[in-house]
Design an enzyme around this catalytic site. Structure first.
Site, PDB file in Angstrom:
ATOM      1  N   HIS A   1      47.818  29.415  -6.878  1.00  0.00           N
ATOM      2  CA  HIS A   1      46.808  29.763  -7.842  1.00  0.00           C
ATOM      3  C   HIS A   1      45.510  30.186  -7.073  1.00  0.00           C
ATOM      4  O   HIS A   1      44.923  29.457  -6.484  1.00  0.00           O
ATOM      5  CB  HIS A   1      46.422  28.445  -8.824  1.00  0.00           C
ATOM      6  N   LEU A   2      45.389  31.441  -7.130  1.00  0.00           N
ATOM      7  CA  LEU A   2      44.106  32.052  -6.396  1.00  0.00           C
ATOM      8  C   LEU A   2      42.942  31.777  -6.914  1.00  0.00           C
ATOM      9  O   LEU A   2      41.892  32.097  -6.387  1.00  0.00           O
ATOM     10  CB  LEU A   2      44.555  33.404  -6.195  1.00  0.00           C
ATOM     11  N   ARG A   3      42.712  31.640  -8.474  1.00  0.00           N
ATOM     12  CA  ARG A   3      41.463  31.333  -8.793  1.00  0.00           C
ATOM     13  C   ARG A   3      40.611  32.698  -9.187  1.00  0.00           C
ATOM     14  O   ARG A   3      39.590  32.535  -9.889  1.00  0.00           O
ATOM     15  CB  ARG A   3      40.731  30.656  -8.137  1.00  0.00           C
TER      16      ARG A   3
ATOM     17  N   ASN B   1      47.881  33.304 -13.912  1.00  0.00           N
ATOM     18  CA  ASN B   1      47.032  32.547 -14.737  1.00  0.00           C
ATOM     19  C   ASN B   1      45.602  32.715 -14.326  1.00  0.00           C
ATOM     20  O   ASN B   1      44.894  31.478 -14.304  1.00  0.00           O
ATOM     21  CB  ASN B   1      47.460  31.005 -14.986  1.00  0.00           C
TER      22      ASN B   1
ATOM     23  N   ASP C   1      52.234  24.539  -4.054  1.00  0.00           N
ATOM     24  CA  ASP C   1      51.608  24.549  -5.454  1.00  0.00           C
ATOM     25  C   ASP C   1      50.265  24.426  -5.471  1.00  0.00           C
ATOM     26  O   ASP C   1      49.464  23.531  -6.114  1.00  0.00           O
ATOM     27  CB  ASP C   1      52.229  23.310  -6.327  1.00  0.00           C
TER      28      ASP C   1
ATOM     29  N   HIS D   1      40.344  23.265  -6.622  1.00  0.00           N
ATOM     30  CA  HIS D   1      39.344  22.737  -7.492  1.00  0.00           C
ATOM     31  C   HIS D   1      38.006  22.279  -6.869  1.00  0.00           C
ATOM     32  O   HIS D   1      38.036  21.922  -5.725  1.00  0.00           O
ATOM     33  CB  HIS D   1      39.498  21.500  -8.312  1.00  0.00           C
TER      34      HIS D   1
END
Lengths: 429, 324
Positions: A66-68, A98, A309, A313
């Site tokens: 999840h690269l953001r 996403n 995974d 955050h």
């Protein structure tokens, strides 16, 4: 600085795709592997990396990061996360769709691709969206996404409207021979759950996610995979029962592969005790029995991919009462160290562990990566298997410092990472 | 950090009261004994004492509950503390202010104690971990997790009527799954060493692996009530029918409603309890709720003594007897 001709000297080369585990030197030229073992005649050495006492292996491939960026740069940017990857020996990140906006058009992917190229810490490949805006209702333009270079498609952990849409999505993806990354989960059974449904959830009064939320969905997705003959890859499985179903389906001839997140091989449902939000992950940590089956499966090859995974955050996302915290672990920098712990604990031999991080993911998605044949991209991870160190979350290069492995002691540290023949991480400089 | 470390100081004295879990039998008995010193004879007014004069207690309620908030407020006032009621507008917090922001804001008003109610399990632990040193936190209910003062007032009620805990069999009837009260009661009863705790409910209202809490499971009310000394009825929320956990309130009452007839399966001197507010005709008949075996209203008045005990102990001024 580009060292054109590189010599990696004196290391133990482990290249599982080629069945190599031997003391062999590597010679790199123009960002590619030029020779393995003997120095070619007339090879002028511009720079030498001393790898004596170290392991030299293909750069790691992390499937499902999840690269953001775009959209959530406060959690991490393409530059920060690829830098973290380089520190972790990872040279290829396969990012989930996403982002915000989601990768459902070539334009979004183009933006990510350019940003990644500018940072040039690692190769970034994209998993495109399976449905438009990941809403689960209309198909995304998968043909265009494939042409633009997306290597797979997925709906991440977003729900599909119904089974018919899933069927059509799998069929349409298979038209273009696009692997589908499935995060199988029944949203109704999951409901507002945030931990494994069992004794600890009951004691803490936390809404549980039953194992059946995964197994029901895996069963459905397996049936649809068989029916549509699509190439399915089951991402981040957490239950022992799902592993058994995957094994059976594969014996029945279905084209599929599966991965597990490395943290699932270490932590258990009970680790959330005391409302430890660092252990809030999705799917949740499950029981000892589940963990043992997952470990067995990565050892015997039922699961051929281990991923991080990675979900970075910001601090605020984890600073709230447990059910209100964001799930996920910043995992790029602990992927290899934890895998080496599996080797130390006798779960895997070193070559198999490296295969699960290189050849395994490359094969699952049909990528010509994760191997060091002559002529292949010089994506290389060099680590000192005897270096002992302690993880301090604040020192993570990732924008996300969220990890439950703070203060864990590890043996094995990446000393150099090379991406296309360039040193992107060097702990010794 | 374990519960016990968070809830008590180095000398084992009460700092925060977040959950029954982590406390030993003697510590729970000490709370009951302290409450005993505040509780007057039934029907008489509890006397105001100056124990917490000059202290500021903030009721921090993220979930509406006039009833619970009022008993905490009354308890604080009877201890001569100053009380601030801070009803946090949920919509305001959803507009971006985090729980931590809210906490820091209120801390700037120099409170000595937070009484917290929140819909998320673990919220009171979270606030206790992040509150300034010296500030005590009392959990007035967090999600489905815990409601320790309610459990302690129930223990107080049981002890007043039954004396010794050890020979007792207790049945908890109803929606254990969604009940923070039931979880805290079960833990308190087991810590106090009762003979048996039973839960009686259909499977949809019982949490997974409920036996690991130390209970025997019954699905049949009459069998489950046999030979029990205490019957605790839980409130049934109407949304349980909407979420397909139960077919109807009617069927629930038919199978699990406590009637005078069914109460006869329990011991003749069994007491009937309910944390309130009761749904007459859903989980209990008026005949039982208002009958001679019901102690429901006593529970409410004992609640004030328990909350006085916990507040005074946590702020380092226990022992109402000496001071009053």
């Amino acid at each position: 600085m580009i060292a054109v001709n590189l010599h990696i000297r004196g290391g133990r080369l482990i290249d599982p795709a080629n069945g190599i585990d031997a003391d062999l030197d590597l010679y790199l030229k123009h960002g590619r592997v030029h020779a393995v073992g003997k120095r070619p005649d007339g090879f002028r050495i511009d720079k030498t990396i001393n790898a004596r006492g170290k392991i030299v292996c293909p750069g790691l491939i992390d499937l499902g990061v999840h690269l953001r960026e775009p959209g959530e740069e406060h959690k991490g940017t393409i530059c920060s996360e690829t830098a973290a990857a380089a520190k972790g020996g990872i040279t290829t990140l396969i990012c989930m769709p996403n982002t915000d906006p989601v990768i459902d058009t070539p334009a979004v992917w183009e933006l990510i691709r350019r940003r990644a190229k500018a940072c040039s810490n690692a190769r970034v490949l994209a998993i495109g969206a399976l449905t438009r805006k990941l809403a689960g209702e209309q198909l995304a333009e998968m043909g265009a996404l494939k042409q633009a270079g997306c290597v797979a498609v997925s709906n991440a952990r977003k729900r599909m409207a119904n089974t018919l849409v899933t069927r059509h999505a799998l069929e349409y993806a298979s038209t273009f021979d696009l692997p589908v990354i499935l995060c199988s989960e029944d949203p109704h059974l999951k409901a507002d759950g945030c931990v494994h449904e069992g004794g600890i959830a009951t004691r803490l009064g936390l809404p549980g996610i039953p194992s059946a939320a995964e197994t029901v969905a895996v069963a459905r997705d397996l049936a649809l995979t068989e029916h549509t003959h699509s190439r399915s890859h089951f991402h981040t499985l957490s239950t022992g029962r799902a592993i058994e179903m995957i094994r059976q389906a594969r014996h029945g001839g279905a084209k599929l592969s599966a991965d597990v997140a490395i943290h699932q091989l270490f932590l258990l449902d009970t680790d959330v005790d005391g409302f430890n939000a660092d252990c809030h992950v999705d799917p949740p940590f499950r029981t000892q029995t589940d963990r043992d089956i997952l470990r067995q499966a990565v050892a015997n090859g039922d699961i051929e991919v281990i991923c991080s995974d990675h979900q970075p955050h910001e601090e605020d996302a984890k600073t709230a009462p447990f059910p209100l915290t964001a799930p996920g672990i910043s995992g790029l920098e602990t992927l290899l160290p934890l895998c080496l712990k599996l080797v130390e604990e006798g779960v895997l031999d070193l070559s198999t562990a490296i295969a699960r991080l290189t050849h395994g993911p490359a094969q699952a998605l049909g990528l010509p990566l994760g191997r060091l044949d002559v002529g292949h991209s010089a994506d290389i991870c060099i680590f000192d298997p005897d270096s002992i160190w302690t993880l301090h979350p604040a020192e993570l290069h990732s924008g996300g410092k969220n990890t439950p492995f703070g203060d864990w002691e590890f043996r094995g540290k990446v000393t150099q990472t090379l991406f296309e023949g360039r040193i992107t991480w060097n702990s010794e400089s | 950090m374990s519960n016990e470390q968070l809830q008590t100081d180095e000398q084992g004295r009460l700092r925060h009261f977040l959950s029954i879990e982590g406390f030993r039998r003697e510590q729970l008995l000490q709370i009951l004994d302290t409450a005993e010193s505040f509780a007057m004879l039934p029907g008489r007014q509890v006397k105001k004492v100056p124990l917490l004069r000059g202290k500021i207690i903030t009721n921090l309620f993220f979930e509406n509950s006039t009833r619970t908030r009022t008993t905490f407020e009354l308890a604080a006032k009877l201890l001569s503390a100053d009380v601030i009621n801070f009803n946090v507008d949920i919509s305001a917090t959803s507009k971006g202010e985090t729980l931590l922001d809210t906490l820091r804001n209120i801390e700037a008003m120099h409170s000595d104690m937070f009484v917290v109610r929140h819909s998320a399990s673990g919220a009171a632990h979270f606030i206790a971990r992040h509150a300034a040193p010296g500030v005590s936190v009392i959990n007035a209910g967090d999600g489905r997790h815990a409601h320790p003062t309610q459990a302690m007032l129930d223990m107080f009620t049981i002890r007043r009527h039954k004396g010794d805990f050890t020979p007792l069999r207790i049945a908890i009837v109803g929606d254990v799954q969604h009940s923070r009260v039931a979880r805290s009661q079960i833990m308190a009863l087991n810590t106090l060493g009762v003979t048996e705790v039973r839960v009686i409910a259909p499977r949809t209202l019982l949490p997974a692996d409920v036996r690991t809490l130390g209970v025997h499971v019954f699905h049949d009310l009459e069998r489950g009530l046999q030979d029990v000394d205490v019957v605790i009825m839980l409130r049934l929320q109407h949304e349980r029918m909407e979420n397909a956990l139960l077919p109807s309130a009617h069927e629930y009452f038919q199978l699990y409603g406590l009637t005078a007839e069914r109460l006869q399966y329990a011991k003749p001197d069994a007491i009937v309890m309910h944390p309130g507010p009761i749904n007459r005709g859903v989980e209990i008949t008026s005949e039982v709720a208002d009958g001679p075996q019901s102690v429901i209203l006593q529970q409410v008045s004992y609640g004030i003594a328990i909350r006085m005990a916990v507040m005074s102990m946590a702020l380092g001024n226990s022992g109402g007897e000496q001071s009053s």
